[in-house]
Design an enzyme around this catalytic site. Sequence first.
Site, mmCIF file in Angstrom:
data_model
loop_
_atom_site.group_PDB
_atom_site.id
_atom_site.type_symbol
_atom_site.label_atom_id
_atom_site.label_comp_id
_atom_site.label_asym_id
_atom_site.label_seq_id
_atom_site.Cartn_x
_atom_site.Cartn_y
_atom_site.Cartn_z
ATOM 1 C CE LYS A 66 67.210 20.900 139.832
ATOM 2 N NZ LYS A 66 66.303 20.030 139.084
ATOM 3 C CD GLN A 100 62.715 19.295 139.257
ATOM 4 O OE1 GLN A 100 63.595 20.134 139.072
ATOM 5 N NE2 GLN A 100 62.987 18.073 139.703
ATOM 6 C CG ASP A 133 67.893 18.561 133.433
ATOM 7 O OD1 ASP A 133 68.754 18.629 134.335
ATOM 8 O OD2 ASP A 133 66.675 18.719 133.629
#
Length: 298
Positions: free
Chosen positions: A55, A99, A122
Amino acid sequence: MASAIRIDGKAKAAELSEKIKEETAALAGNHGIKPGLAVVIIGEDPASQVYVRNKKRTADACGFHSIQHSLPADVSQRDVLDLVASLNEDKAIHGILVQLPLPDHLDEHQITQSIAPSKDVDGFHYINIGKLTAGDTADAFVPCTPAGCMLMIEDHLGADLSGLSAVVIGRSNIVGKPMASLLLARNATVTITHSRTKDLPAVVRGADIVVAAVGRPNMVGGDWIKPGAVVIDVGINRVETEVDGETKAKLIGDVNYDEASEVAKAITPVPGGVGPMTITMLMANTLRSAKLAAGLVD
Ligand code: NAD
């Protein structure tokens, strides 16, 4: 002989990344704004380390301001919440990602919901889930994996899925449920299936669009697929395989690719299908967040 089109997620992601880079450069040139992405990783989970590295690398390649906060596995809930709160306030940051999975002692729900909805790239905050479920897909941050799947489905079936039947296998909040909402917003007739579904193969056989997000290697056989269906395989399963007498690990999907590609119209491979699109959609969401913050989106 396989007849299905192999949906090249890597190529599509690369194409999309180019557009994101161009738009990012224009945003910097015309408005002096750099999209900012903050990734928080807690602990040493090796798979998470790889995801986070990818990422950051992609964000850097897109020309973003990208930062990473690596916290120890025994970090307190309070410290994580304080970090998220400071990132929520940070004007240089437009996207925040924590995460998952988190170490067991942390409250994932509280942490996810503490991210400002306007920086929730997200798409896990209830505000964004609510917008998506209400059909307000243009205004929501949509979770990256289903958003990427939708673009690949559109390439093969167009934006309006009226009259088509879609079966989503898996009902997770990250993939299955948002995928179903996106398909519904495009007028598909959607069935969500899961581990308690009766006669799953028969249900899947009725689908013009199949999205498999389960985590069971090769579960979906070729005889589950309706001829001409578009098949999107989200599953990532690490399996051991013998190559020249040596045991090696390889990644395979939830769909038996060789079998299904005999029957389907188009199908994503694993790896090289949904995976690369997921990271690119994270960049797309972050760029959009930066534009929204600057009042540059209608
Ligand atoms: P999850 O474990 O949260 O959900 C799995 C779902 O599958 C559940 O809803 C469960 O009911 C269903 N299921 C389990 N066994 C079943 C069975 N026998 N028949 C039908 N349904 C069954 O998983 P998730 O987070 O949604 O991820 C699913 C898969 O997708 C995993 O392999 C994961 O690694 C992969 N994934 C890939 C990406 C990507 O970018 N490519 C992103 C997210 C997840």
